[in-house]
Design a protein around this motif. Structure first.
Motif, PDB file in Angstrom:
ATOM      1  N   CYS A   1       9.435  -6.349   0.357  1.00 44.88           N
ATOM      2  CA  CYS A   1       8.018  -6.378   0.729  1.00 44.88           C
ATOM      3  C   CYS A   1       7.182  -6.782  -0.483  1.00 44.88           C
ATOM      4  O   CYS A   1       7.284  -6.153  -1.538  1.00 44.88           O
ATOM      5  CB  CYS A   1       7.576  -5.008   1.243  1.00 44.88           C
ATOM      6  N   PRO A   2       6.343  -7.813  -0.374  1.00 41.82           N
ATOM      7  CA  PRO A   2       5.553  -8.277  -1.522  1.00 41.82           C
ATOM      8  C   PRO A   2       4.529  -7.264  -2.018  1.00 41.82           C
ATOM      9  O   PRO A   2       4.053  -7.361  -3.146  1.00 41.82           O
ATOM     10  CB  PRO A   2       4.860  -9.539  -0.984  1.00 41.82           C
ATOM     11  N   GLU A   3       4.190  -6.283  -1.191  1.00 41.12           N
ATOM     12  CA  GLU A   3       3.191  -5.294  -1.589  1.00 41.12           C
ATOM     13  C   GLU A   3       3.771  -4.176  -2.459  1.00 41.12           C
ATOM     14  O   GLU A   3       3.034  -3.458  -3.131  1.00 41.12           O
ATOM     15  CB  GLU A   3       2.541  -4.659  -0.349  1.00 41.12           C
ATOM     16  N   LEU A   4       5.088  -4.019  -2.448  1.00 37.52           N
ATOM     17  CA  LEU A   4       5.709  -2.892  -3.137  1.00 37.52           C
ATOM     18  C   LEU A   4       5.753  -3.079  -4.653  1.00 37.52           C
ATOM     19  O   LEU A   4       6.088  -4.151  -5.149  1.00 37.52           O
ATOM     20  CB  LEU A   4       7.132  -2.680  -2.629  1.00 37.52           C
ATOM     21  N   CYS A   5       5.420  -2.009  -5.380  1.00 36.40           N
ATOM     22  CA  CYS A   5       5.549  -2.047  -6.842  1.00 36.40           C
ATOM     23  C   CYS A   5       6.525  -0.981  -7.338  1.00 36.40           C
ATOM     24  O   CYS A   5       6.816  -0.921  -8.534  1.00 36.40           O
ATOM     25  CB  CYS A   5       4.193  -1.893  -7.519  1.00 36.40           C
ATOM     26  N   TYR A   6       7.012  -0.119  -6.439  1.00 42.46           N
ATOM     27  CA  TYR A   6       8.043   0.846  -6.828  1.00 42.46           C
ATOM     28  C   TYR A   6       8.695   1.434  -5.588  1.00 42.46           C
ATOM     29  O   TYR A   6       8.162   1.356  -4.473  1.00 42.46           O
ATOM     30  CB  TYR A   6       7.470   1.977  -7.687  1.00 42.46           C
ATOM     31  N   ALA A   7       9.871   2.027  -5.799  1.00 37.55           N
ATOM     32  CA  ALA A   7      10.576   2.738  -4.731  1.00 37.55           C
ATOM     33  C   ALA A   7      11.278   3.941  -5.348  1.00 37.55           C
ATOM     34  O   ALA A   7      11.820   3.852  -6.455  1.00 37.55           O
ATOM     35  CB  ALA A   7      11.591   1.827  -4.050  1.00 37.55           C
ATOM     36  N   ILE A   8      11.234   5.063  -4.642  1.00 37.18           N
ATOM     37  CA  ILE A   8      11.888   6.289  -5.107  1.00 37.18           C
ATOM     38  C   ILE A   8      12.701   6.892  -3.961  1.00 37.18           C
ATOM     39  O   ILE A   8      12.204   7.001  -2.834  1.00 37.18           O
ATOM     40  CB  ILE A   8      10.863   7.345  -5.583  1.00 37.18           C
ATOM     41  N   GLU A   9      13.929   7.277  -4.263  1.00 35.55           N
ATOM     42  CA  GLU A   9      14.727   8.045  -3.311  1.00 35.55           C
ATOM     43  C   GLU A   9      14.758   9.492  -3.785  1.00 35.55           C
ATOM     44  O   GLU A   9      15.287   9.802  -4.853  1.00 35.55           O
ATOM     45  CB  GLU A   9      16.163   7.521  -3.218  1.00 35.55           C
ATOM     46  N   TRP A  10      14.133  10.381  -2.997  1.00 32.20           N
ATOM     47  CA  TRP A  10      14.182  11.816  -3.261  1.00 32.20           C
ATOM     48  C   TRP A  10      15.364  12.394  -2.485  1.00 32.20           C
ATOM     49  O   TRP A  10      15.520  12.118  -1.290  1.00 32.20           O
ATOM     50  CB  TRP A  10      12.897  12.499  -2.795  1.00 32.20           C
TER      51      TRP A  10
ATOM     52  N   LEU B   1      12.418   8.776   1.310  1.00 35.14           N
ATOM     53  CA  LEU B   1      12.242   7.486   0.651  1.00 35.14           C
ATOM     54  C   LEU B   1      10.746   7.249   0.471  1.00 35.14           C
ATOM     55  O   LEU B   1       9.983   7.301   1.439  1.00 35.14           O
ATOM     56  CB  LEU B   1      12.848   6.361   1.494  1.00 35.14           C
ATOM     57  N   GLU B   2      10.327   7.019  -0.767  1.00 29.71           N
ATOM     58  CA  GLU B   2       8.911   6.794  -1.083  1.00 29.71           C
ATOM     59  C   GLU B   2       8.727   5.365  -1.570  1.00 29.71           C
ATOM     60  O   GLU B   2       9.426   4.911  -2.476  1.00 29.71           O
ATOM     61  CB  GLU B   2       8.449   7.774  -2.162  1.00 29.71           C
ATOM     62  N   LEU B   3       7.782   4.660  -0.967  1.00 35.36           N
ATOM     63  CA  LEU B   3       7.492   3.275  -1.326  1.00 35.36           C
ATOM     64  C   LEU B   3       6.005   3.159  -1.634  1.00 35.36           C
ATOM     65  O   LEU B   3       5.171   3.634  -0.857  1.00 35.36           O
ATOM     66  CB  LEU B   3       7.854   2.333  -0.177  1.00 35.36           C
ATOM     67  N   GLY B   4       5.651   2.525  -2.767  1.00 31.77           N
ATOM     68  CA  GLY B   4       4.249   2.476  -3.155  1.00 31.77           C
ATOM     69  C   GLY B   4       3.760   1.108  -3.563  1.00 31.77           C
ATOM     70  O   GLY B   4       4.543   0.199  -3.843  1.00 31.77           O
TER      71      GLY B   4
END
Length: 326
Positions: A179-188, A294-297
């Motif tokens: 996704c072009p909008e994403l600047c990070y991803a975290i798996e908790w 899953l956190e996407l920002g």
């Protein structure tokens, strides 16, 4: 000065752009501009319609006109602590001993997130280097380099530093880059009764942006220091409710928290609002997994969950080894 301009900007700890103004037929015009690659990518992902440098090239100044013209006329390096506040009389008086001038790009600086700026006069024009933060002049151009610019001396070549990415699971990288909008991803992931960061990923442009913009690390790295009990904070609530949640602006969540129908009116606190401001994070999506969240920002304030959970993103998630909650 194209190659020299890039070296000057790249050598600045917090520099995000450079403009070489040159006197041509009695008028100062923008001859060269330079933006680091991370700044160009940031502008695109942040939804900016253009670049500060591009819009600035539409301006011209006669000697003594505006800030650029005054710097050329006075032939003195001039530091503006915050371009967005240059309408205040004390700033004008402090820089030019009360000389009247109008800074014509205040609104432009606000639109493109430009704050501190250093202007260095040369025999034929002015060199302008700015930052996205309020910083010191030495953070933009080192004193020795300022002298070299003024005297027309040699400028040491500085190339963009290679970006070193932390090891990351390929599946999470695939999700983040879908996704072009994403600047990070975290798996908790649940471990010993608490939700902890198991994997995280930042695109190369985001890492370079954080380094040169002077951010104190990465949002994902700071998040690693946190853990959540099921039901605690947004991460804990999403895991406990096993339902997705979209936060439009993580920076604007107050102490009162946010309420959402998925939580049946329960008070939900996002415990990283200050952290989001520090690292320039806006919208975020939280997707429950069987074993975590899953956190996407994004650095951009988006309208809905769909902007982050695109079809390609959902496909990447479904193909990942982390199992979605059913």
């Amino acid at each position: 000065m194209a190659s020299q301009l890039s070296s000057i900007v790249e050598s600045g700890q917090h520099a995000c752009y450079g403009i070489e103004w040159q006197l041509t037929d009695g008028v100062l015009v923008a001859k060269e501009v330079y933006n680091p690659s991370w700044r160009i990518e940031y502008a695109a992902r942040a939804g900016l319609k253009s670049l500060f440098t591009t819009e600035s090239t539409r301006h011209t100044f006669t000697p003594g006109e505006g800030l650029v013209g005054q710097v050329f006329l006075q032939q003195q390096p001039t530091f503006a602590k915050d371009l967005q506040q240059l309408t205040e009389e004390e700033n004008r008086a402090a820089m030019f001993g009360g000389a009247a001038f109008v800074y014509k790009r205040t609104a432009l600086a606000a639109e493109y997130g430009i704050h501190s700026c250093l202007f260095v006069p040369t025999k034929s024009g002015v060199l302008e280097v700015g930052a996205m933060l309020v910083v010191s002049p030495d953070d933009l151009i080192a004193p020795a380099l300022v002298k070299a610019i003024q005297e027309g001396g040699p400028i040491p070549e500085v190339k963009p530093a290679p970006v070193k990415l932390a090891p990351c699971a390929p599946w999470l990288q695939k999700i983040a880059e879908s996704c072009p909008e994403l600047c990070y991803a975290i798996e908790w992931t649940m471990s010993a009764g608490t939700l902890q960061v198991n994997e995280s990923y930042n695109p190369a442009w985001r890492v370079q942006y954080a380094a040169q913009a002077g951010l104190p690390g990465l949002y994902t790295s700071s998040s690693r220091a946190l853990t959540f009990q099921p039901g605690e904070g947004v991460v804990g609530q999403v895991f406990q409710a096993q339902k997705e949640l979209f936060i439009q602006d993580a920076q604007e969540i107050t102490e009162e928290g946010v309420r959402d129908d998925m939580f049946s009116g329960n008070q939900v606190h996002f415990l990283r609002a200050d952290m989001a401001k520090t690292f320039n994070i806006r919208s975020a999506a939280f997707v429950p997994l069987k074993s975590g969240v899953l956190e996407l920002g994004s650095m951009k304030q988006l309208k809905s969950m769909a902007a982050l959970l695109t079809d390609s993103t959902m496909k990447a998630i479904e193909e990942a080894p982390c199992a979605l909650a059913k």
